[in-house]
Scaffold this active site. Structure first.
Site, PDB file in Angstrom:
ATOM      1  N   LYS A 198       0.860  -1.191   0.000  1.00 19.11           N
ATOM      2  CA  LYS A 198       0.000   0.000   0.000  1.00 19.11           C
ATOM      3  C   LYS A 198       0.890   1.233   0.000  1.00 19.11           C
ATOM      4  CE  LYS A 198      -4.506   0.800   0.038  1.00 19.11           C
ATOM      5  NZ  LYS A 198      -5.540   0.043  -0.663  1.00 19.11           N
ATOM      6  N   ASP A 251      -6.909   4.509  -4.831  1.00 17.23           N
ATOM      7  CA  ASP A 251      -7.600   4.371  -3.549  1.00 17.23           C
ATOM      8  C   ASP A 251      -8.254   5.730  -3.328  1.00 17.23           C
ATOM      9  OD1 ASP A 251      -7.658   2.377  -1.079  1.00 17.23           O
ATOM     10  OD2 ASP A 251      -7.466   4.371  -0.221  1.00 17.23           O
TER      11      ASP A 251
END
Length: 443
Positions: A125, A165
C-alpha cells in the site's frame, strides 16, 4: 508455536504509535487464536514473527510547484508488506490523514485480501498526505509527476503494481502512468485502474462496489434471503458507494442513504444515483446539494447514516466510521447484515456487538476484495495484450466474489465458528500466505 499474546506485545512495542496498524493485527490474531485451539501445528513461529513486519518501508519527500509558483512539500509512502504469493499489489491513497500507521494497516490487510482472491498478488500500500481536493489539474499533475519520479525506482509489473484508492482516481492514475512511462521508457502494466485507451479494464471503476454486492448477495442467499425488497443504508459517495448503490438497486433493493465527510442524506424514496453522480463526479460538490433537488430527502450535518432503519448496512467511506453506538442503533433497528465496502470501517467493539446480537458481519478483506480482484484481471489482460468485454470481466468478478464467500463460510465452519465470516476470512488467507512463506524459506 508462538504465543500470540506475547507476539502482539512485541508488535505493540515496535509500533507504539501506529494505532490503525495495531488494530488490524489484533483483529487477525483474534482469529488465529482459533487455529491455536484447533490446529496449533499450523501456527509456525517463523511465519508469525515475519508476517507482521513489512518487507520494505519507503518514505520520501514529494516537492511540487503550485499555481502561484510556490514550492509545496508532501510526504510519500510505499509499504511493500509481503510478496509470498505474488508481486506487491495495493492502492495509493492521497488524503491529508495519510501517515505510516494508516499505510501499514492497509498494507497488512491487503496481504489477506489479495490471498482470498486466489490471484497471485502479494500485499502492499502507499500514498501521500497530499489533498487533491481544491487543486487544479495542473497542480495534481505536477504533484503526481514528482511522486512517481521517486516511486518509479521501487515498482514494476513483476515487482509492485499500485492502483488507486481514496483521492486517486482516473485522473491521478493517468498522470502517474505517464510519468512512469517517461522515466522508464516502457509501456507496461505497472499500474491498474488505467483508462480504457491505455490498457485499463472495463468494470474496474465499478468493481469494488459491484463486488461488495456480489459477496453480500451470496451471504444473503446462503441465509435464505436476497437483496430483493430490502432497505439498504450506504455510507460514502465515492466510487465504492456509488457502484454499491447501483448494483444493490439492480438486485432489487432500495438504497436510502449516502454520505460524505460532512454529513449524510436520507431519501425515503430511494437514492437518485444519477443526481449523486452529477454532484460528486461532474460538479465535485458536497452530498448536501442532493436535498436542493429532492425536497423529500433530508440532510444531517456532522453525522453518519447508521441511525436510519435498514435491513443491510454497507459502510463504504473510511476506517472506523461505524462504532459501538452505531452498532447498537443498527441492531435496535433490526439490521440483518453489515458488509464492509471500506477498509476496516467497523471498530472492534462494534464488530463484537453486531456478531453477539446475531447480525451477519462481513470483513472488508473479504467483501471489498472486488476492486483488487478486478485489478488482478487487468494485470492478466495487460500481460496477454488482450481486452475483455465488460460482460466477461463482470462474470469473472462475480465468480471470484462468490468463491471468496464460500471460502469464508467453509473455513469458519471447519474451525467450529459457523457463520463467523471474519474468522473464516482471516484463517483461510493466513494459511495460504503462511504455506507460501514456509516453502520459500526465511526470506
Amino acid at each position: 508455536m508462538t504465543d500470540l499474546k506475547e507476539l502482539y506485545e512485541v508488535v505493540k512495542k515496535r509500533n507504539a504509535n501506529d494505532t490503525e496498524f495495531l488494530q488490524a493485527v489484533e483483529e487477525v490474531f483474534e482469529s488465529l487464536n482459533v487455529i491455536a485451539q484447533v490446529h496449533p501445528e499450523k501456527l509456525d513461529d517463523d511465519v508469525l514473527t515475519r508476517i507482521v513486519e513489512p518487507e520494505r518501508q519507503i518514505l520520501f519527500r514529494v516537492p511540487w510547484v503550485d499555481d502561484n509558483g510556490k514550492t509545496q512539500v508532501n510526504r510519500g509512502y510505499r509499504i511493500e508488506f509481503n510478496s509470498a504469493i505474488g508481486p506487491y499489489k495495493g492502492g495509493l491513497r492521497f488524503h491529508p490523514s495519510v501517515n505510516v500507521s494508516i499505510i501499514k494497516f492497509l498494507g497488512f490487510e491487503q496481504i489477506f485480501k489479495n490471498a482470498l482472491t486466489t490471484l497471485p498478488m502479494g500485499g502492499g500500500k502507499g500514498g501521500s498526505d497530499f489533498d487533491p481536493k481544491g487543486k487544479s489539474d495542473g497542480e495534481v499533475m505536477r504533484f503526481c509527476q514528482s511522486f512517481m519520479t521517486e516511486l518509479a525506482r521501487h515498482i514494476g509489473p513483476n515487482t509492485d503494481i499500485p492502483a488507486g484508492d481514496i483521492g486517486v482516481g482516473g485522473r491521478e492514475i493517468g498522470y502517474l502512468f505517464g510519468q512512469y512511462k517517461r522515466i522508464r521508457n516502457e509501456f507496461s502494466g505497472v499500474l491498474t485502474g488505467k483508462g480504457l485507451t491505455y490498457g485499463g479494464s472495463l468494470i474496474r471503476t465499478e468493481a469494488t462496489g459491484y463486488g461488495l454486492c456480489y459477496f453480500t448477495q451470496a451471504l444473503l442467499k446462503d441465509n435464505g434471503t436476497s437483496f430483493e425488497g430490502k432497505t439498504v443504508a450506504i455510507s460514502g459517495s465515492g466510487n465504492v458507494a456509488i457502484y454499491a448503490c447501483e448494483k444493490a438497486t439492480q438486485l432489487g433493493a432500495k438504497v436510502v442513504t449516502m454520505s460524505d465527510s460532512n454529513g449524510f442524506i436520507y431519501d425515503p424514496e430511494g437514492i437518485d444515483l444519477a443526481l449523486v453522480k452529477d454532484i460528486k463526479e461532474v460538479r465535485r460538490g458536497r452530498i448536501k446539494e442532493y436535498v436542493e433537488a429532492k425536497p423529500n430527502a433530508t440532510y444531517t450535518e456532522g453525522a453518519r447514516p447508521w441511525s436510519i432503519k435498514c435491513d443491510i448496512a454497507l459502510p463504504c467511506a473510511t476506517q472506523n466510521e461505524l462504532d459501538l453506538d452505531d452498532a447498537k442503533a443498527l441492531v435496535a433497528n433490526g439490521v440483518f447484515a453489515v458488509c464492509e465496502g471500506a477498509n476496516m470501517p467497523t471498530t472492534p467493539d462494534a464488530i463484537h456487538y453486531l456478531m453477539n446480537n446475531g447480525v451477519f458481519y462481513a470483513p472488508g478483506k473479504a467483501s471489498n476484495a472486488g476492486g483488487v480482484a478486478c485489478s488482478g484481471l487487468e494485470m492478466s489482460q495487460n500481460a496477454q495484450h488482450l481486452s475483455w468485454t465488460a460482460e466477461e470481466v463482470d462474470e469473472k468478478l462475480e465468480g471470484i466474489m462468490v468463491n471468496i464467500f464460500n471460502t469464508c463460510r467453509d473455513t469458519a465452519k471447519e474451525y467450529g465458528h459457523e457463520k463467523e465470516y471474519v474468522v473464516g476470512a482471516n484463517i483461510a488467507s493466513f494459511l495460504k500466505v503462511a504455506e507460501a512463506m514456509k516453502a520459500q524459506g526465511t526470506v
